[in-house]
Design an enzyme around this catalytic site. Structure first.
Site, PDB file in Angstrom:
ATOM      1  N   SER A 123       0.340  -1.540   0.044  1.00 21.37           N
ATOM      2  CA  SER A 123       0.151   0.531  -0.087  1.00 21.37           C
ATOM      3  C   SER A 123       0.903   1.278  -0.129  1.00 21.37           C
ATOM      4  O   SER A 123       0.384   2.630  -0.329  1.00 21.37           O
ATOM      5  CB  SER A 123      -0.883  -0.062   1.289  1.00 21.37           C
ATOM      6  N   HIS A 144      -1.400  -1.732  -6.686  1.00 19.66           N
ATOM      7  CA  HIS A 144      -1.823  -1.942  -5.774  1.00 19.66           C
ATOM      8  C   HIS A 144      -3.617  -1.978  -5.862  1.00 19.66           C
ATOM      9  O   HIS A 144      -4.252  -1.241  -6.507  1.00 19.66           O
ATOM     10  CB  HIS A 144      -1.970  -0.385  -5.273  1.00 19.66           C
ATOM     11  N   GLU A 156      -4.073   0.907  -8.930  1.00 18.57           N
ATOM     12  CA  GLU A 156      -2.408   1.855  -9.002  1.00 18.57           C
ATOM     13  C   GLU A 156      -1.529   1.038  -9.405  1.00 18.57           C
ATOM     14  O   GLU A 156      -1.378  -0.148  -9.226  1.00 18.57           O
ATOM     15  CB  GLU A 156      -2.603   2.701  -7.792  1.00 18.57           C
ATOM     16  N   ASN A 195      -4.344   6.724  -1.761  1.00 15.33           N
ATOM     17  CA  ASN A 195      -3.854   7.078   0.267  1.00 15.33           C
ATOM     18  C   ASN A 195      -3.416   8.240  -0.404  1.00 15.33           C
ATOM     19  O   ASN A 195      -4.037   8.359   1.020  1.00 15.33           O
ATOM     20  CB  ASN A 195      -3.185   5.518   0.159  1.00 15.33           C
TER      21      ASN A 195
END
Ligand code: NAD
Length: 290
Positions: A123, A144, A156, A195
């Site tokens: 992550s 991801h 991603e 994120n």
């Protein structure tokens, strides 16, 4: 290599993410080998996937035959050499621990055929920090996925400093082949796009709550009704696990020294009290009352 050449996929790490990455690949017709450190964890992972797909059968969106076929395409193998030895593509989904990931990529580099692409589901960690020591740096990238993988469409794809254009494109195309929607991140950056944006939003939400401007519940309502998000930042934190959020922030703070990213006192207090969100029955909200 082309995406058409990918016949056999290996997923290493059969936890929350790896189990469903494997299942999503199998649902799209790929033969998948799922690997973890022991057979018990693998059995638990397969049982979890069966339970999820059974709900689809109950709802009438999948037949029993399709369920059995999709589960049958995932072979659980706890021996890494056997699991990855013939893979064309490997998804790494083990713990968010840099040293463990680096060791694993080192082993995979030895075990896998020369053409095999290695992709990390980390992550936060960029691929170049995980594959420094391996030979096929050009054949490694971040892919991801989002939790829960069987529902969340986004992947991603992150091109690392050594990732070749061919590798990045194959990752992108493979994500599409398995029914996900990829975005390409052309230069690697820790925590990627979603994120990073989420961290800023949630840090502001924590600051507002901590300083008494509004309650977590009202901030969640504001974000849902004012921004159209399906969940507010505190609901999402409870859903993901407050320990996960805490660790992600600590990790990013350690790596970048960015003050704003430090876990807020509100988060620290809950984690220290063992209130980790939905999984413990209490976080910002109380789930036991329901
Ligand atoms: N949980 C999330 O919401 C989420 C979302 C996106 C990305 N991620 C990332 O995905 C990765 C996995 O997260 P998770 O939540 O699935 O973790 P998890 O703890 O649920 O599962 C990790 C699994 O990896 C296994 N494992 C550990 N070392 C191994 C090794 N050397 N070989 C084989 N198996 C090994 C463990 O036994 C465990 O079953 C992490 O990098 C995490 O940052 C998690």
């Amino acid at each position: 290599m082309k995406v058409d050449d990918i016949k056999r996929i290996c997923v290493v790490g059969a936890g929350t993410m790896g189990s469903q990455i494997a299942q999503q690949c199998a649902l799209s017709g790929y033969d998948v080998v799922l690997n973890d450190v022991n057979d018990e964890l693998l059995a638990k992972s397969i049982a979890g996937n069966r339970a999820i797909l059974t709900r689809r059968v109950d709802k009438g969106t999948m037949t029993k035959e399709e369920l059995e076929a999709a589960l049958g395409r995932v072979a659980p193998i706890s021996d890494l050499e056997k699991a990855a030895g013939e893979a064309d593509f490997v998804f790494e989904a083990i713990y968010e621990n840099r040293q463990a990931k680096r060791e694993l990529f080192g082993k995979l580099d030895e075990i896998c055929p020369p053409h095999t692409i290695l992709a990390s589901n980390s992550s936060t960690m960029v691929i170049s920090s995980l594959v420094e020591g391996i030979k096929r740096k050009d054949k490694a990238a971040n892919t991801h996925f989002f939790h829960p993988v069987l529902v969340m469409k986004l992947v991603e794809v992150v091109k690392g400093q050594w990732t070749s254009e061919e590798t990045a494109q194959i990752c992108y195309e493979l994500a599409k082949r398995i029914g996900r929607t990829p975005i390409m991140i052309h230069k690697e950056i820790t925590s990627f796009v979603v994120n990073r944006i989420l961290a800023k939003l949630s840090q502001e939400a924590f600051w507002l709550a901590e300083n008494g401007y509004a309650t977590p519940r009202d901030i969640d309502t504001a974000v849902k009704l004012g921004l159209g998000h399906p969940m507010g930042p505190f609901e999402l934190a409870d859903f993901s696990g407050l320990d996960i959020l805490y660790n992600a922030r600590q990790q990013r703070y350690k790596e970048t020294g960015e003050e704003w990213v430090k876990p807020s006192q509100l988060l620290i207090d809950l984690v220290q009290a063992g209130h980790l969100g939905r999984k413990t029955g209490k976080g910002f909200y109380d789930y036991e009352k329901k």
